[in-house]
Design an enzyme around this catalytic site. Structure first.
Site, short mmCIF file in Angstrom:
data_model
loop_
_atom_site.label_atom_id
_atom_site.label_comp_id
_atom_site.label_asym_id
_atom_site.label_seq_id
_atom_site.Cartn_x
_atom_site.Cartn_y
_atom_site.Cartn_z
N GLY A 165 0.82 -1.21 0.00
CA GLY A 165 0.00 0.00 0.00
C GLY A 165 0.85 1.26 0.00
CE1 TYR A 213 -10.99 1.87 6.65
CE2 TYR A 213 -11.74 4.14 6.86
CZ TYR A 213 -10.71 3.21 6.78
OH TYR A 213 -9.41 3.64 6.84
#
Length: 285
Positions: free
Chosen positions: A10, A125
């Site tokens: 990432g 989330y």
């Protein structure tokens, strides 16, 4: 010092590994190919075997809208996966850095959230990341919880790269202007995290580039600095319906960084300029 960085594929994990390497620190970056965060035994065994002094936990489930349809998987990664890492860190006496988000707050009002402001996530989330924070605080004393927002870096997709791609085929773009926050350049954040882990100034922090803007203002600044002739038309977020509620107010106070002697990240406009240079150097601009 020996450091383990999760989420190396990432944006932030990639830059964290590079920052530690540049300082001569022994570092290992891992991804889901090395172990799955949903597999507690595999996660804890990997950390036990590597015996790091610090785990910088950048890996996460970040598909905000998809999470509304996959709450169990989102929580399995962001909550339980974080719990597995925290448990292993507690066992071997390692420090842990947990990367969290502005989404743990309700996203209302117009004042910057302090680190101890009341929480109130508005989507799956956000709930999963807050649960991850709570797991870290429950299991560890040697932790840094670092909330960030509007992330951009060289190694992955982000808003800035999306805007630059759209600029190739559009002379005018409608961009949301009623969500306000701070961009976070992963190269700048990686420097701060590498500084932080050498201290014992544990606790919860907010770390973004300095200054606030709307998405429309960010897009306009990107086009200005990149020399792209694109008109940005500010629009209300209702023009772009999404599954997960987005916070209107993502402002976070970085005052605690100053209070603990850490250097604030540069202003977001400066970060955008350096990011564009980085994109150009990698032939991505």
């Amino acid at each position: 010092m020996k450091v383990l960085v999760t989420g190396v594929t990432g944006q932030l994990g990639h830059d964290c590994v590079n920052e530690f390497l540049s300082r001569g620190v022994e570092v290992q970056g891992v991804s889901s190919k090395d172990f799955s965060l949903t597999d507690g035994a595999a996660t804890e065994n990997y950390i036990r075997n590597y015996q790091p002094d610090v785990v910088v936990h950048c890996a996460a489930y970040t598909a905000v809208d998809k999470a509304e349809d996959e709450p169990e998987l989102c929580h399995a990664i962001n909550e339980e996966g974080t719990r597995h890492i925290a448990r292993a860190c507690a066992e071997i006496g390692a420090k842990m850095v947990y990367i969290s988000t502005d989404y743990v707050f309700p996203g209302d009002g117009d004042k910057p959230y302090e680190v101890d402001a009341p929480k109130g996530p508005q989507n799956v989330y956000g709930h999963s990341k807050l649960a991850g924070e709570e797991a870290v605080q429950e299991l560890l004393k040697k932790y840094f919880i670092v909330r960030i927002s509007w992330v951009f870096g060289i190694h992955g997709k982000n808003f800035i790269r999306t805007m630059l791609n759209l600029a190739k085929s559009h002379k005018e773009l409608n961009v949301v202007n009623d969500q306000i926050g701070s961009p976070t350049y992963t190269r700048d954040l990686a420097v701060l995290l590498a500084d932080m882990v050498h201290t014992e100034k544990y606790g919860v922090y907010h770390a973004t580039n300095e200054g606030f803007c709307s998405w429309a203002e960010l897009a306009a600044e990107v086009f200005r600095q990149a020399g792209r002739d694109v008109m940005v038309t500010p629009v209300d977020s209702s023009a772009y319906p999404v599954k997960a509620v987005r916070p209107k107010n993502s402002r976070m106070s970085t005052e605690k960084l100053v209070d603990n002697g850490f250097t604030l990240l540069p202003r977001w406009q400066d970060a955008v300029g350096r990011y564009l240079i980085e994109l150009q150097s990698e032939s991505l601009l």
